[in-house]
Design an enzyme around this catalytic site. Structure first.
Site, PDB file in Angstrom:
ATOM      1  N   LYS A 148       0.657  -0.959  19.949  1.00 35.33           N
ATOM      2  CA  LYS A 148      -0.706  -1.158  19.435  1.00 35.33           C
ATOM      3  C   LYS A 148      -0.688  -2.384  18.512  1.00 35.33           C
ATOM      4  CE  LYS A 148      -4.601  -0.804  17.224  1.00 35.33           C
ATOM      5  NZ  LYS A 148      -4.329  -2.024  16.423  1.00 35.33           N
ATOM      6  N   GLU A 165       6.953   1.381   7.665  1.00 35.24           N
ATOM      7  CA  GLU A 165       7.332   0.140   6.969  1.00 35.24           C
ATOM      8  C   GLU A 165       6.070  -0.362   6.294  1.00 35.24           C
ATOM      9  OE1 GLU A 165      10.241  -1.678   6.897  1.00 35.24           O
ATOM     10  OE2 GLU A 165      11.419  -0.292   8.094  1.00 35.24           O
ATOM     11  N   CYS A 177       5.142  -8.438   3.629  1.00 34.42           N
ATOM     12  CA  CYS A 177       5.452  -7.220   2.875  1.00 34.42           C
ATOM     13  C   CYS A 177       6.568  -7.461   1.870  1.00 34.42           C
ATOM     14  CB  CYS A 177       5.872  -6.128   3.838  1.00 34.42           C
ATOM     15  SG  CYS A 177       7.224  -6.659   4.912  1.00 34.42           S
ATOM     16  N   GLU A 216      -0.795  -4.513  -4.372  1.00 34.37           N
ATOM     17  CA  GLU A 216      -0.441  -5.536  -3.387  1.00 34.37           C
ATOM     18  C   GLU A 216      -1.672  -6.365  -3.011  1.00 34.37           C
ATOM     19  OE1 GLU A 216       0.340  -4.376   0.727  1.00 34.37           O
ATOM     20  OE2 GLU A 216       2.131  -5.634   0.724  1.00 34.37           O
TER      21      GLU A 216
HETATM   22  P1  NAD Z   1      -3.155  -1.956   8.302  1.00 35.12           P
HETATM   23  O1  NAD Z   1      -2.497  -0.741   7.802  1.00 35.12           O
HETATM   24  O2  NAD Z   1      -4.590  -2.171   7.990  1.00 35.12           O
HETATM   25  O3  NAD Z   1      -3.046  -2.074   9.894  1.00 35.12           O
HETATM   26  C1  NAD Z   1      -1.810  -2.033  10.553  1.00 35.12           C
HETATM   27  C2  NAD Z   1      -2.020  -1.524  11.977  1.00 35.12           C
HETATM   28  O4  NAD Z   1      -2.478  -0.172  11.917  1.00 35.12           O
HETATM   29  C3  NAD Z   1      -3.068  -2.295  12.782  1.00 35.12           C
HETATM   30  O5  NAD Z   1      -2.622  -2.411  14.120  1.00 35.12           O
HETATM   31  C4  NAD Z   1      -4.283  -1.398  12.683  1.00 35.12           C
HETATM   32  O6  NAD Z   1      -5.191  -1.529  13.755  1.00 35.12           O
HETATM   33  C5  NAD Z   1      -3.653  -0.027  12.713  1.00 35.12           C
HETATM   34  N1  NAD Z   1      -4.471   1.032  12.114  1.00 35.12           N
HETATM   35  C6  NAD Z   1      -5.470   0.912  11.205  1.00 35.12           C
HETATM   36  N2  NAD Z   1      -5.939   2.126  10.863  1.00 35.12           N
HETATM   37  C7  NAD Z   1      -5.241   3.031  11.578  1.00 35.12           C
HETATM   38  C8  NAD Z   1      -5.243   4.453  11.643  1.00 35.12           C
HETATM   39  N3  NAD Z   1      -6.065   5.188  10.902  1.00 35.12           N
HETATM   40  N4  NAD Z   1      -4.363   5.053  12.469  1.00 35.12           N
HETATM   41  C9  NAD Z   1      -3.489   4.328  13.207  1.00 35.12           C
HETATM   42  N5  NAD Z   1      -3.430   2.983  13.185  1.00 35.12           N
HETATM   43  C10 NAD Z   1      -4.301   2.345  12.381  1.00 35.12           C
HETATM   44  O7  NAD Z   1      -2.261  -3.165   7.790  1.00 35.12           O
HETATM   45  P2  NAD Z   1      -2.546  -4.712   7.915  1.00 35.12           P
HETATM   46  O8  NAD Z   1      -3.642  -5.049   6.972  1.00 35.12           O
HETATM   47  O9  NAD Z   1      -2.663  -5.082   9.351  1.00 35.12           O
HETATM   48  O10 NAD Z   1      -1.147  -5.300   7.384  1.00 35.12           O
HETATM   49  C11 NAD Z   1      -0.878  -5.493   6.047  1.00 35.12           C
HETATM   50  C12 NAD Z   1       0.007  -4.408   5.479  1.00 35.12           C
HETATM   51  O11 NAD Z   1       1.195  -4.280   6.261  1.00 35.12           O
HETATM   52  C13 NAD Z   1       0.485  -4.764   4.084  1.00 35.12           C
HETATM   53  O12 NAD Z   1       0.415  -3.633   3.257  1.00 35.12           O
HETATM   54  C14 NAD Z   1       1.930  -5.166   4.311  1.00 35.12           C
HETATM   55  O13 NAD Z   1       2.750  -5.079   3.180  1.00 35.12           O
HETATM   56  C15 NAD Z   1       2.342  -4.253   5.407  1.00 35.12           C
HETATM   57  N6  NAD Z   1       3.535  -4.753   6.112  1.00 35.12           N
HETATM   58  C16 NAD Z   1       4.724  -4.093   5.954  1.00 35.12           C
HETATM   59  C17 NAD Z   1       5.883  -4.571   6.576  1.00 35.12           C
HETATM   60  C18 NAD Z   1       7.222  -3.888   6.388  1.00 35.12           C
HETATM   61  O14 NAD Z   1       8.139  -4.160   7.177  1.00 35.12           O
HETATM   62  N7  NAD Z   1       7.390  -3.036   5.400  1.00 35.12           N
HETATM   63  C19 NAD Z   1       5.806  -5.717   7.354  1.00 35.12           C
HETATM   64  C20 NAD Z   1       4.587  -6.358   7.502  1.00 35.12           C
HETATM   65  C21 NAD Z   1       3.450  -5.863   6.882  1.00 35.12           C
END
Ligand code: NAD
Length: 492
Positions: free
Chosen positions: A183, A258, A294, A395
């Site tokens: 996804k 993550e 992240c 963040e």
């Molecule tokens: P997000 O949580 O908004 O979205 C991530 C993914 O989850 C997207 O594909 C989104 O469509 C999906 N999603 C959204 N709501 C959902 C739900 N209710 N159920 C299932 N899937 C759902 O995150 P973002 O804004 O895309 O990314 C930023 C975040 O990701 C930041 O907090 C960042 O720190 C984190 N991040 C963590 C790592 C790591 O390795 N720890 C790496 C990269 C980014």
């Protein structure tokens, strides 16, 4: 030499989901507009996939998974290694898609493709490690364990490294013998959809499906599908917890997360100030992801005796970052990924100002780029930040570095650990005893001593506290896509 792809040509096409090895529209027939943060225009219309499409992908994946698990791991690895080659052959196109779709600089996205290929090859070579053990529990019997795949697993990824995550994060589950429903992020789905098409020429149909939709529906479809019992999620902690809740409502699932970070880089007076400044700027990942990373060390904890010196050098380095069109190969930092990210970043700078922090450099759109299209935010340094301010605790996920001063080691550790997150941390000192003392005292899953930002293929990455559970980029990730089965062969 192959000719560089033309942006207009690679966007002039129909976009489809990948289900059962074939291009597919959304079951609902709906599509959504994909806006570029560079042009602020719709550059593609994408099938608006939801739970019904996830369901169709699972139906195709089940028989595929049953056959795939019987392929010997090294043969699975050979095919996953082939994916690395296909990815590299199409690097120009994939990097360009991420540049226009996510606002990330095209040169940096070439590096993302290379990192993903490296990750595919790491796991491609680890198939033989999918082994169990024998346990000498009794003298007369044989007690042993074997590792088996889950079946159909879900991989949900964010927007900040679209193709790097799309390709790199399917490697471990595939080599472990699972079929994967990927996804991708709705704000930058193009490279994953293109990658799916390319990989369909290598993998058996149904072993990989790519389902995206506008908003959470497709992701929730993955979390709530009873047949998907293993989910690897990368994204925000709020979504991670929503997935845990959704998953728990429909079954008992293995979910690894993550998540985000508010990571500290701590510099002591015995560190080289120039090296600290370079590490602080590199640690923010301004280049490639405009700070949307992240692992970014977005809190710069400086001993009060070196703060002025280090911050002057940090400003010099931040001012030298080439910010501009992500399509220009000379650009180091592009736009932030979405209007929501842009607004959030500026809102946090405003909150920090209201709470008493001073903007040393940046603070808004960069000079010369403010009027045209493109969601540009200049690399921003705040000083006078206190640990209780929101900018020091929450963040931003943008190009904003918050400098905080401390007076002694205990205070530095207390400030560093005083947030809910615990992903990365960085310690700068020339005293090896202090380096170890502080590193061991920090609540973080991934630490550098006299370093920042870099990941190393094969070295476990992941967080503690609200930054998540599970470790990736290493053998542990591969094994986490298996379940242990124990056999007691009664010989006595
Ligand atoms: P997000 O949580 O908004 O979205 C991530 C993914 O989850 C997207 O594909 C989104 O469509 C999906 N999603 C959204 N709501 C959902 C739900 N209710 N159920 C299932 N899937 C759902 O995150 P973002 O804004 O895309 O990314 C930023 C975040 O990701 C930041 O907090 C960042 O720190 C984190 N991040 C963590 C790592 C790591 O390795 N720890 C790496 C990269 C980014």
């Amino acid at each position: 030499m192959t000719e560089a792809p033309n942006l207009a040509a690679i966007l002039d096409r129909e976009w489809s989901l990948l289900i059962g090895g074939r291009p597919a529209p959304a079951r609902s027939g709906r599509r959504f507009g994909d806006e570029s943060p560079v042009t602020e225009e719709i550059i593609a219309t994408i099938p608006d996939g939801d739970a019904a499409d996830v369901g169709a992908a699972v139906e195709a994946a089940r028989p595929a998974a049953a056959a795939w698990r019987r392929v010997p791991p090294r043969e699975r690895g050979a095919l996953v290694g082939e994916l690395a080659r296909v990815l590299e052959e199409n690097a120009d196109e994939l990097a360009l898609l991420d540049a226009i779709d996510g606002g990330h600089p095209v040169t940096g996205m070439h590096l993302d493709v290379a990192i993903a290929a490296d990750m595919l090859r790491l796991f491609a070579g680890l198939g033989i490690e999918l082994k169990g053990s024998t346990i000498p529990a009794t003298a007369q019997n044989l007690h042993l364990t074997v590792r088996e795949p889950f079946g159909v697993v879900g991989r949900i990824i964010p927007f900040n490294h679209p193709v790097m995550f799309a390709a790199g994060k399917i490697a471990a589950p595939l080599v472990a013998g699972n079929a994967v429903i990927l996804k991708p992020p709705e704000s930058a789905p193009l490279s994953a959809l293109r990658m799916g098409e390319l990989f369909a020429g290598v993998l058996p149909p149904g072993v990989l499906s790519v389902v995206v939709g506008d908003g959470p529906a497709a992701g929730r479809g993955v979390a709530r599908h009873p047949a998907i019992r293993r989910i690897g999620f990368i994204g925000s902690d709020a979504t991670g917890r929503a997935i845990q809740r959704d998953a728990a409502e429909v079954g008992v699932k293995d979910v690894t997360l993550e998540l985000g970070g508010k990571n500290a880089l701590i510099a002591f007076p015995d560190a080289d100030p120039e090296a600290v400044a370079a590490g602080a700027v590199a640690g923010m990942n301004f280049a490639r992801s405009a700070g949307q990373s992240c692992g970014s060390t977005s809190r710069l904890l400086l001993h009060e005796s070196i703060a002025d010196d280090v911050l002057d050098r940090v400003v010099d380095r931040m001012s030298a970052i080439r910010i501009g069109s992500p399509l220009d190969p000379a650009t180091q930092m592009g736009t932030v990924a979405t209007r929501a990210q842009y607004d959030k970043t500026l809102r946090y700078i405003g909150i920090a100002r209201d709470e008493g922090a001073q903007v040393v450099t940046g603070g808004g759109p960069p000079a010369g780029l403010a009027d045209g299209p493109g969601l540009f935010v200049a690399p921003t340094l705040l000083r006078g930040v206190r640990p209780d301010m929101r900018i020091a605790r929450e963040e931003v996920f943008g190009p904003v570095l918050a400098a905080i001063t401390f007076t002694d080691e205990d205070e530095a550790i207390m400030i560093a650990n005083g947030v809910d997150y615990g992903l990365t941390g960085s310690v700068w000192t020339s005293d090896i005893r202090r380096a170890h003392r502080v590193a061991f005292a920090l609540d973080a899953g991934y630490l550098w001593i006299n370093g920042s930002a870099a990941h190393f293929t094969g070295v476990p990455f992941g967080g503690v506290k609200r930054s998540g559970t599970g470790r990736e980029e290493s053998l542990g990730e591969l094994l986490s896509y298996t379940q242990l089965k124990t056999l007691n062969i009664m010989l006595g």
